[in-house]
Write a protein that holds these residues in place. Structure first.
Motif, short mmCIF file in Angstrom:
data_model
loop_
_atom_site.label_atom_id
_atom_site.label_comp_id
_atom_site.label_asym_id
_atom_site.label_seq_id
_atom_site.Cartn_x
_atom_site.Cartn_y
_atom_site.Cartn_z
N ARG A 110 40.48 38.85 24.71
CA ARG A 110 40.74 39.83 23.65
C ARG A 110 40.87 41.20 24.31
NH1 ARG A 110 38.68 43.61 20.30
NH2 ARG A 110 36.59 43.64 21.19
N TRP A 111 41.95 41.88 24.01
CA TRP A 111 42.18 43.21 24.56
C TRP A 111 41.52 44.25 23.68
CZ3 TRP A 111 44.19 44.10 29.25
CH2 TRP A 111 44.85 43.03 29.87
N ASN A 112 40.78 45.15 24.30
CA ASN A 112 40.10 46.23 23.60
C ASN A 112 40.83 47.53 23.94
OD1 ASN A 112 38.43 48.21 22.62
ND2 ASN A 112 36.57 47.41 23.56
N THR A 113 41.54 48.09 22.96
CA THR A 113 42.22 49.37 23.14
C THR A 113 41.49 50.51 22.45
OG1 THR A 113 43.65 48.96 21.23
CG2 THR A 113 44.51 48.30 23.39
N ASN A 114 40.27 50.25 22.00
CA ASN A 114 39.47 51.27 21.33
C ASN A 114 38.56 52.02 22.29
OD1 ASN A 114 40.42 50.76 18.68
ND2 ASN A 114 39.14 48.94 18.60
N THR A 115 38.95 52.13 23.55
CA THR A 115 38.11 52.79 24.54
C THR A 115 38.02 54.29 24.32
OG1 THR A 115 40.01 52.84 26.04
CG2 THR A 115 38.45 51.01 26.29
N THR A 116 39.07 54.88 23.76
CA THR A 116 39.06 56.28 23.33
C THR A 116 39.89 56.36 22.05
OG1 THR A 116 41.08 56.94 24.49
CG2 THR A 116 39.02 57.10 25.74
N PRO A 117 39.68 57.36 21.21
CA PRO A 117 40.49 57.47 19.99
C PRO A 117 41.99 57.56 20.29
CG PRO A 117 38.60 58.92 19.85
CD PRO A 117 38.62 58.36 21.26
N LEU A 118 42.36 58.27 21.30
CA LEU A 118 43.77 58.44 21.65
C LEU A 118 44.39 57.14 22.15
CD1 LEU A 118 46.19 60.31 22.01
CD2 LEU A 118 45.34 60.83 24.30
N CYS A 119 43.64 56.36 22.90
CA CYS A 119 44.16 55.12 23.47
C CYS A 119 44.69 54.20 22.38
CB CYS A 119 43.06 54.42 24.27
SG CYS A 119 43.63 52.97 25.19
#
Length: 100
Positions: free
Chosen positions: A46-55
């Motif tokens: 599962r890819w997590n793209t919530n590492t920063t709000p902008l990401c």
């Protein structure tokens, strides 16, 4: 590509970093990455793209999750869509792995 495999590593990515180069605002740049199951069991990714709000706003991953049988690979499309103002992005996305 990863130079050294770690003990009990479940999978390996074809690229550990993606350089999109110069991407004009409001355009889309897509890159392909492969994830390969190096274990002897089925794994779920599962890819997590919530590492920063902008990401989460400028990066998308497809498919964002899935299951791989031992010894198989799948293609992942990573897209960058800079949609607000000219900027330099240095973002991290995480591929979370679980053995089944």
């Amino acid at each position: 590509k990863q130079a050294v495999l770690l003990d009990n590593q479940l999978a390996v990515l074809s690229n550990e970093a993606i350089d999109f180069g110069v991407v004009p605002t409001f355009s889309v740049s897509k890159k392909i990455v492969f994830i390969s199951n190096t274990s002897k069991e089925h794994i779920t990714f599962r890819w997590n793209t919530n590492t920063t709000p902008l990401c989460n706003e400028v990066i998308s991953v497809s498919p964002d999750s899935g299951t791989l049988a031992p010894g198989t690979s799948t293609m992942i499309e990573v897209s960058l869509l800079p949609s607000s103002y000219p900027a330099i992005f240095d973002l991290d996305i995480i591929c979370e792995l679980t053995g089944n």
